[in-house]
Design a protein around this motif. Structure first.
Motif, PDB file in Angstrom:
ATOM      1  N   ASP A   1     -12.398  16.647  18.148  1.00 59.16           N
ATOM      2  CA  ASP A   1     -12.655  18.084  18.025  1.00 59.16           C
ATOM      3  C   ASP A   1     -13.832  18.543  18.880  1.00 59.16           C
ATOM      4  N   LEU A   2     -14.743  17.632  19.184  1.00 62.68           N
ATOM      5  CA  LEU A   2     -15.970  18.018  19.886  1.00 62.68           C
ATOM      6  C   LEU A   2     -15.998  17.571  21.339  1.00 62.68           C
ATOM      7  N   GLU A   3     -14.843  17.209  21.886  1.00 66.22           N
ATOM      8  CA  GLU A   3     -14.820  16.699  23.259  1.00 66.22           C
ATOM      9  C   GLU A   3     -15.195  17.755  24.292  1.00 66.22           C
ATOM     10  N   LYS A   4     -15.097  19.052  23.940  1.00 65.08           N
ATOM     11  CA  LYS A   4     -15.512  20.106  24.858  1.00 65.08           C
ATOM     12  C   LYS A   4     -16.966  20.518  24.631  1.00 65.08           C
ATOM     13  N   VAL A   5     -17.566  20.005  23.569  1.00 65.06           N
ATOM     14  CA  VAL A   5     -18.960  20.321  23.275  1.00 65.06           C
ATOM     15  C   VAL A   5     -19.887  19.426  24.085  1.00 65.06           C
ATOM     16  N   VAL A   6     -19.571  18.139  24.143  1.00 65.23           N
ATOM     17  CA  VAL A   6     -20.368  17.169  24.899  1.00 65.23           C
ATOM     18  C   VAL A   6     -19.416  16.315  25.730  1.00 65.23           C
ATOM     19  N   PHE A   7     -19.656  16.232  27.038  1.00 62.92           N
ATOM     20  CA  PHE A   7     -18.798  15.423  27.894  1.00 62.92           C
ATOM     21  C   PHE A   7     -19.555  14.960  29.124  1.00 62.92           C
ATOM     22  N   MET A   8     -19.102  13.847  29.682  1.00 61.85           N
ATOM     23  CA  MET A   8     -19.690  13.309  30.915  1.00 61.85           C
ATOM     24  C   MET A   8     -18.835  13.759  32.092  1.00 61.85           C
ATOM     25  N   HIS A   9     -19.503  14.140  33.212  1.00 62.65           N
ATOM     26  CA  HIS A   9     -18.752  14.585  34.382  1.00 62.65           C
ATOM     27  C   HIS A   9     -19.592  14.365  35.641  1.00 62.65           C
ATOM     28  N   GLY A  10     -19.174  13.437  36.472  1.00 67.62           N
ATOM     29  CA  GLY A  10     -19.802  13.227  37.764  1.00 67.62           C
ATOM     30  C   GLY A  10     -21.168  12.556  37.684  1.00 67.62           C
ATOM     31  N   PHE A  11     -21.840  12.543  38.847  1.00 69.26           N
ATOM     32  CA  PHE A  11     -23.148  11.897  38.973  1.00 69.26           C
ATOM     33  C   PHE A  11     -24.070  12.786  39.803  1.00 69.26           C
ATOM     34  N   ASP A  12     -25.377  12.625  39.602  1.00 71.34           N
ATOM     35  CA  ASP A  12     -26.302  13.345  40.467  1.00 71.34           C
ATOM     36  C   ASP A  12     -26.516  12.538  41.737  1.00 71.34           C
ATOM     37  N   ARG A  13     -27.349  13.039  42.624  1.00 68.62           N
ATOM     38  CA  ARG A  13     -27.506  12.402  43.932  1.00 68.62           C
ATOM     39  C   ARG A  13     -28.190  11.033  43.851  1.00 68.62           C
ATOM     40  N   ASP A  14     -28.844  10.756  42.745  1.00 67.03           N
ATOM     41  CA  ASP A  14     -29.487   9.456  42.567  1.00 67.03           C
ATOM     42  C   ASP A  14     -28.603   8.486  41.795  1.00 67.03           C
ATOM     43  N   GLY A  15     -27.391   8.911  41.476  1.00 68.72           N
ATOM     44  CA  GLY A  15     -26.460   8.021  40.790  1.00 68.72           C
ATOM     45  C   GLY A  15     -26.491   8.090  39.276  1.00 68.72           C
ATOM     46  N   HIS A  16     -27.285   9.011  38.701  1.00 68.89           N
ATOM     47  CA  HIS A  16     -27.307   9.134  37.245  1.00 68.89           C
ATOM     48  C   HIS A  16     -26.028   9.825  36.764  1.00 68.89           C
ATOM     49  N   PRO A  17     -25.381   9.304  35.741  1.00 68.19           N
ATOM     50  CA  PRO A  17     -24.245  10.031  35.162  1.00 68.19           C
ATOM     51  C   PRO A  17     -24.745  11.340  34.554  1.00 68.19           C
ATOM     52  N   VAL A  18     -23.937  12.385  34.651  1.00 72.36           N
ATOM     53  CA  VAL A  18     -24.340  13.710  34.177  1.00 72.36           C
ATOM     54  C   VAL A  18     -23.622  14.023  32.868  1.00 72.36           C
ATOM     55  N   CYS A  19     -24.394  14.388  31.861  1.00 74.30           N
ATOM     56  CA  CYS A  19     -23.852  14.737  30.543  1.00 74.30           C
ATOM     57  C   CYS A  19     -24.037  16.231  30.322  1.00 74.30           C
ATOM     58  N   TYR A  20     -22.951  16.923  29.959  1.00 77.95           N
ATOM     59  CA  TYR A  20     -22.987  18.362  29.703  1.00 77.95           C
ATOM     60  C   TYR A  20     -22.908  18.613  28.198  1.00 77.95           C
ATOM     61  N   ASN A  21     -23.841  19.436  27.699  1.00 79.11           N
ATOM     62  CA  ASN A  21     -23.859  19.856  26.298  1.00 79.11           C
ATOM     63  C   ASN A  21     -23.583  21.355  26.260  1.00 79.11           C
ATOM     64  N   VAL A  22     -22.415  21.746  25.739  1.00 84.55           N
ATOM     65  CA  VAL A  22     -21.970  23.141  25.784  1.00 84.55           C
ATOM     66  C   VAL A  22     -22.081  23.739  24.386  1.00 84.55           C
ATOM     67  N   TYR A  23     -23.205  24.397  24.109  1.00 88.05           N
ATOM     68  CA  TYR A  23     -23.449  24.910  22.767  1.00 88.05           C
ATOM     69  C   TYR A  23     -22.672  26.189  22.466  1.00 88.05           C
ATOM     70  N   GLY A  24     -22.186  26.867  23.484  1.00 91.35           N
ATOM     71  CA  GLY A  24     -21.402  28.069  23.264  1.00 91.35           C
ATOM     72  C   GLY A  24     -20.094  27.797  22.542  1.00 91.35           C
ATOM     73  N   GLU A  25     -19.620  26.543  22.552  1.00 91.70           N
ATOM     74  CA  GLU A  25     -18.388  26.211  21.836  1.00 91.70           C
ATOM     75  C   GLU A  25     -18.512  26.463  20.339  1.00 91.70           C
ATOM     76  N   PHE A  26     -19.737  26.473  19.836  1.00 90.44           N
ATOM     77  CA  PHE A  26     -19.928  26.674  18.395  1.00 90.44           C
ATOM     78  C   PHE A  26     -19.848  28.148  18.000  1.00 90.44           C
ATOM     79  N   GLN A  27     -19.554  29.017  18.973  1.00 88.11           N
ATOM     80  CA  GLN A  27     -19.244  30.407  18.618  1.00 88.11           C
ATOM     81  C   GLN A  27     -17.906  30.482  17.889  1.00 88.11           C
ATOM     82  N   ASN A  28     -17.098  29.458  18.076  1.00 85.59           N
ATOM     83  CA  ASN A  28     -15.846  29.356  17.332  1.00 85.59           C
ATOM     84  C   ASN A  28     -16.187  29.103  15.865  1.00 85.59           C
ATOM     85  N   LYS A  29     -15.918  30.080  15.009  1.00 83.01           N
ATOM     86  CA  LYS A  29     -16.321  30.005  13.610  1.00 83.01           C
ATOM     87  C   LYS A  29     -15.665  28.837  12.880  1.00 83.01           C
TER      88      LYS A  29
END
Length: 549
Positions: free
Chosen positions: A256-284
């Motif tokens: 259920d929360l796969e769109k709230v927190v997900f990994m996508h791509g890397f930065d220029r130094d090779g760190h994996p990038v994690c996205y935390n999307v808090y707007g998804e919790f507008q869904n009541k």
């Protein structure tokens, strides 16, 4: 409180440094020139070399006040001052930290040769404490240690039976045999217990050089205070047992929360990038399902820890490897501070993360930041360490995409490139798409070129054609509000220019990325034109590839 703010969830602070990259007129080549400086803070390592672990633990249990004095003495030994000057020294270490607010955090090296002498000494002392704890099974719970002490008395049971039955001694010749039996059983108890095996994040302690990287995380989280770092490690190991981390890894907690927190791509130094999307919790419905009661909040907490653990297992803990994560926190439409349930869940998660996951964040970038979050940050900023503040960067809605591509020091105006456009998801201004939803012409491995289009100017991009082929290209101007056109210009002077697309005004509501292909059967060039009539700078992204016939 020391610096324990290495969490995966939001918290706040500052920027970065770098030399500016001028916009080019054709295929721009990006050469980020990092000018950030690293500052070695000589940590004061307590003198623990000649102390046994047992003595240390007894000292902590019997005289807690003395342990504080030990830390003070260790700190004072670095700066030997006269008795008259004992009051100023506590203030002096803070002074050099003040200028650091103008310097962006630069990740330290985990290679032993790159450490300072004091850091290497602290690491060796901590390894000795950990080895002693493993030898004496001090990472095992006290109940388990008591069980190990019980077998010796039970082995003496035959002795108690022998002397108690004195009549047996006079009638039978068995007592001598009984006395020999205990003599044979007695030796086993003195044998040292088998060395305890303990793993953290899938890495067995003191088995290879990955241990150095893990121990350095705890040392840096405690300013290289060996005693404090060891206590933190011991507490973390106990918490992992109590929380059931190993079993949690394979637990099915839903998607259920796969769109709230997900990994996508890397930065220029090779760190994996994690996205935390808090707007998804507008869904009541999602909000209620996640935070409405304590049981649901605990499930969310377990899911978040599980996600983090699985992500950490993919990191490289070898010296010189990438062992941290680049965090992007999207606060667009995020529930405000009035949401009590969210505040409780966030507080619980932050506490666990900062206590048990030290130094796992390379950078914390907050995008689409609302005014109330900046006010919240202003209030809590004084309680944060300078090291933590240096990892934070904030950007409002209009600067979010630009910030992900290029973060800068506000005062020095020196941009630093972080995430290249091909690694940034489309919804955040980049070119990367979800490969499960479509079959794109380009992938995350196809590099993109970034150009800044100045206000009230036109920008041309030329793709030179040297053979008969099909040319495929992607182009995007973040936020559009520009006119875009494409044409093929033959090399032969007696040929006519072919219009591929008439200049068309594109708005933010249009498709964020334009992808086109053109079949070429003669030499020439494809000319892409972007006209920026606005008074704002625009970020132009493009990439292309050639498919020969």
């Amino acid at each position: 409180m020391a610096e324990k703010e290495e969490s995966q969830n939001p918290t706040p602070p500052p920027p970065v440094t770098e030399t500016e990259q001028p916009p080019s007129t054709a295929t721009a080549v990006k050469e980020p020139a990092v000018t950030s400086q690293t500052e070695e803070q000589p940590p004061a390592a307590p003198a623990v070399e000649n102390r046994s672990l047992a003595a240390m633990m007894e000292k902590e249990a019997s005289a807690p006040e003395k342990t504080k004095e030990d830390v003070v003495v260790a700190a004072d030994s670095v700066e030997k001052v006269d008795e008259k000057e004992k009051q100023p020294p506590p203030v002096q270490p803070e002074e050099p930290k003040i200028p650091q607010t103008l310097i962006s955090f630069k990740e330290e090296s985990n290679v032993i040769a790159d450490l300072s002498d004091s850091e290497r000494k602290a690491l060796q002392e901590l390894k000795q404490l950990v080895q002693e704890a493993l030898n004496n099974r001090h990472f095992t719970s006290p109940k388990e240690e008591e069980k190990e002490k019980q077998p010796p008395p039970s082995s003496d049971a035959p002795k108690t039976d022998g002397p108690s039955s004195e009549s047996d001694k006079s009638t039978e010749i068995k007592p001598p045999q009984e006395q020999q039996a205990p003599a044979e059983v007695a030796p086993p108890p003195p044998q040292p217990p088998a060395e305890e095996e303990v793993s953290i994040w899938g890495v067995p302690l003191l088995k290879d050089d990955r241990t150095d990287v893990i121990l350095l995380k705890f040392l840096r989280a405690r300013d290289f205070k060996v005693r404090d770092a060891f206590v933190m490690i011991k507490n973390t190991i106990q918490w992992r047992k109590d929380f059931g981390i190993e079993a949690l890894l394979n637990e099915d907690l839903g998607d259920d929360l796969e769109k709230v927190v997900f990994m996508h791509g890397f930065d220029r130094d090779g760190h994996p990038v994690c996205y935390n999307v808090y707007g998804e919790f507008q869904n009541k419905q999602l909000y209620a399902k996640t935070f409405s009661d304590e049981e649901k909040r605990m499930k969310f907490l377990r899911w978040r820890i599980q996600f983090l653990e699985r992500s950490i297992r993919k990191l490289n803990f070898r010296p010189g490897g990438v062992s941290t994560i680049f965090q992007v926190n999207d606060l667009k439409n995020s529930p405000g501070p009035g949401k009590r349930e969210l505040r409780i869940a966030t507080k619980q998660a932050l506490q666990l993360l900062q206590d048990n996951y030290p130094e796992f964040v390379a950078k914390q970038v907050f995008i689409n930041v609302p005014w109330w979050y900046l006010a919240f940050h202003t209030m809590i900023s004084p309680f944060m360490t300078q090291r933590t503040k240096s990892k934070f960067v904030f950007a409002g809605p209009s600067k979010s995409a630009e910030t992900l591509f290029k973060l800068g020091n506000i005062i020095l105006s020196l941009p630093i490139l972080y995430i290249s456009p091909e690694h940034v998801p489309i919804q955040y201004g980049g070119l990367s798409v979800d490969y499960c939803d479509c079959n794109p012409e380009f992938t995350i491995d196809d590099p993109a070129t970034e150009i800044t289009v100045k206000p009230a100017t036109k920008q041309n991009v030329e793709i030179i054609i040297y053979e008969k082929c099909t040319v495929v290209w992607e182009i995007r101007v973040v936020g559009w509000e520009v006119s875009y056109g494409a044409e093929f210009v033959p090399e032969a002077k007696d040929k006519y220019t072919i219009i591929i697309q008439k200049p068309t005004k594109l708005s933010p509501a249009d498709e964020p990325v334009v992808c086109q292909r053109f079949k070429v059967d003669e030499l020439g060039k494809i000319l892409l034109t972007v006209d920026n009539p606005t008074s704002k700078k625009k970020k132009l992204l493009y990439r292309f590839k050639v498919e020969p016939f």
